[in-house]
Design a protein around this motif. Structure first.
Motif, short mmCIF file in Angstrom:
data_model
loop_
_atom_site.label_atom_id
_atom_site.label_comp_id
_atom_site.label_asym_id
_atom_site.label_seq_id
_atom_site.Cartn_x
_atom_site.Cartn_y
_atom_site.Cartn_z
N HIS A 45 0.85 -1.19 0.00
CA HIS A 45 0.00 0.00 0.00
C HIS A 45 0.88 1.24 0.00
O HIS A 45 1.71 1.40 0.89
N ASP A 46 0.69 2.08 -0.99
CA ASP A 46 1.39 3.36 -1.03
C ASP A 46 0.44 4.41 -0.46
O ASP A 46 -0.57 4.74 -1.09
N VAL A 47 0.78 4.90 0.72
CA VAL A 47 -0.12 5.87 1.37
C VAL A 47 0.30 7.28 0.95
O VAL A 47 1.19 7.88 1.53
N ASP A 48 -0.35 7.75 -0.11
CA ASP A 48 -0.02 9.06 -0.69
C ASP A 48 -0.84 10.18 -0.08
O ASP A 48 -0.41 11.33 -0.02
N ARG A 49 -2.04 9.85 0.33
CA ARG A 49 -3.01 10.83 0.86
C ARG A 49 -3.97 10.10 1.79
O ARG A 49 -4.05 8.89 1.78
N TYR A 96 8.93 3.54 4.84
CA TYR A 96 9.05 4.90 4.29
C TYR A 96 8.75 4.93 2.78
O TYR A 96 9.41 4.26 2.00
N HIS A 97 7.77 5.73 2.40
CA HIS A 97 7.47 6.00 0.99
C HIS A 97 8.24 7.28 0.65
O HIS A 97 7.73 8.38 0.79
N TYR A 98 9.47 7.10 0.23
CA TYR A 98 10.40 8.24 0.20
C TYR A 98 10.31 9.09 -1.05
O TYR A 98 9.98 8.62 -2.14
N HIS A 134 8.20 7.11 -3.77
CA HIS A 134 6.97 7.79 -4.17
C HIS A 134 7.25 8.46 -5.51
O HIS A 134 8.14 9.29 -5.61
N GLY A 135 6.49 8.08 -6.51
CA GLY A 135 6.76 8.60 -7.84
C GLY A 135 5.66 9.52 -8.32
O GLY A 135 4.65 9.07 -8.79
N SER A 136 5.87 10.79 -8.12
CA SER A 136 4.89 11.73 -8.62
C SER A 136 5.05 11.85 -10.13
O SER A 136 6.13 12.20 -10.61
ZN LIG Z 1 3.16 7.33 -3.84
#
Ligand SMILES: [Zn+2]
Length: 256
Positions: A45-49, A96-98, A134-136
């Protein structure tokens, strides 16, 4: 009524469908630490928001006896120690989602210092051994490039999904853009997959599963903020309606 996709209820059904087909669920750190013979799903799970949604998913998984991996960003709208503690308490991996290069505007020295500091913040709650970029898609910096100058292994990190998984053996799917495997959405959040299996919806994924058309090893990457509970929206609508009514009554009073 047609069932809605990307609800927590549908998510729970998906997990149960994999369980019925004999897949075990694994946190990323557990998957990379051993050899695999049976069928396994890595739940990432990537917790972006909206970190509260992560806690809801964590609860659902815990109820089913499942351990997953939660990668949290450290930006103020995501960093919430009560939620981190909650997810750890539910027996999940927290890491960490760095995005240090983005946060330091491409300054590598500042970025690695920032990385080290944030890692220590996570480790106050969980002994994190993995990280995930984290890849914006719109971002100017590719956060993975930090590892062209530094080595995450020097920081006690054993694996990063973009570098340490063989995607010719692990089928990678993600919920990007409210569709699974929507390669047109995010340029960076892509891997060189050894599989060509289009997945149109969560129900389609369950169909492929039922027909034994999925590989033995799968990484499912979800972004908890894309999954909601219709009840919540219903509740929000009710609140909005109440606010409207209050506003209306104020207006009515003012025009009397
Ligand atoms: Zn992300």
């Amino acid at each position: 009524m047609k069932e809605k996709d990307y609800t927590l209820d549908t998510y729970e059904k998906l997990l149960m469908a994999f369980e019925r087909k004999g897949y075990t669920f694994q946190a990323f750190e557990d998957f990379v630490s051993k050899e695999h013979s049976g069928k396994a799903v890595i739940l990432r799970h990537d917790v972006d928001r909206i970190p509260i949604n992560a806690l809801k998913m964590a609860q659902i998984e815990h109820k089913l006896g499942i351990r997953a991996s939660y990668f949290f960003r450290v930006v103020p709208q995501v960093w919430n120690t009560a939620i981190l503690e909650g997810v750890v308490h539910l027996n999940h991996e927290v890491a960490y989602h760095y995005e240090d290069l983005t946060l330091t505007r491409g300054d590598y020295e500042q970025a690695i210092t920032h990385f080290e500091t944030q890692l220590a913040r996570f480790r106050a709650y969980y002994p994190s051994k993995t990280i995930c970029m984290h890849g914006s898609p719109m971002g100017r910096w590719d956060n993975r490039k930090l590892w062209e100058r530094y080595d995450y292994r020097d920081y006690g990190i054993v694996a990063e999904p973009y570098f340490d998984l063989d995607y010719s053996k692990v089928f990678y799917i993600t919920d990007t853009g409210r569709a699974w495997n929507n390669s047109s959405i995010s340029v960076r959040d892509k891997v060189d997959s050894g599989f060509d299996i289009p997945v149109r919806s969560t129900f389609h994924l369950m169909e492929l599963l039922a027909k034994d058309q999925l590989p033995d090893h799968i990484m499912i990457n979800t972004h908890p903020h894309r999954w909601f509970d219709p009840g919540l929206f219903w509740y929000r609508e009710l609140l909005l309606q109440n606010v409207k009514n209050v506003v209306k009554s104020v207006l009515v009073k003012a025009t009397r």
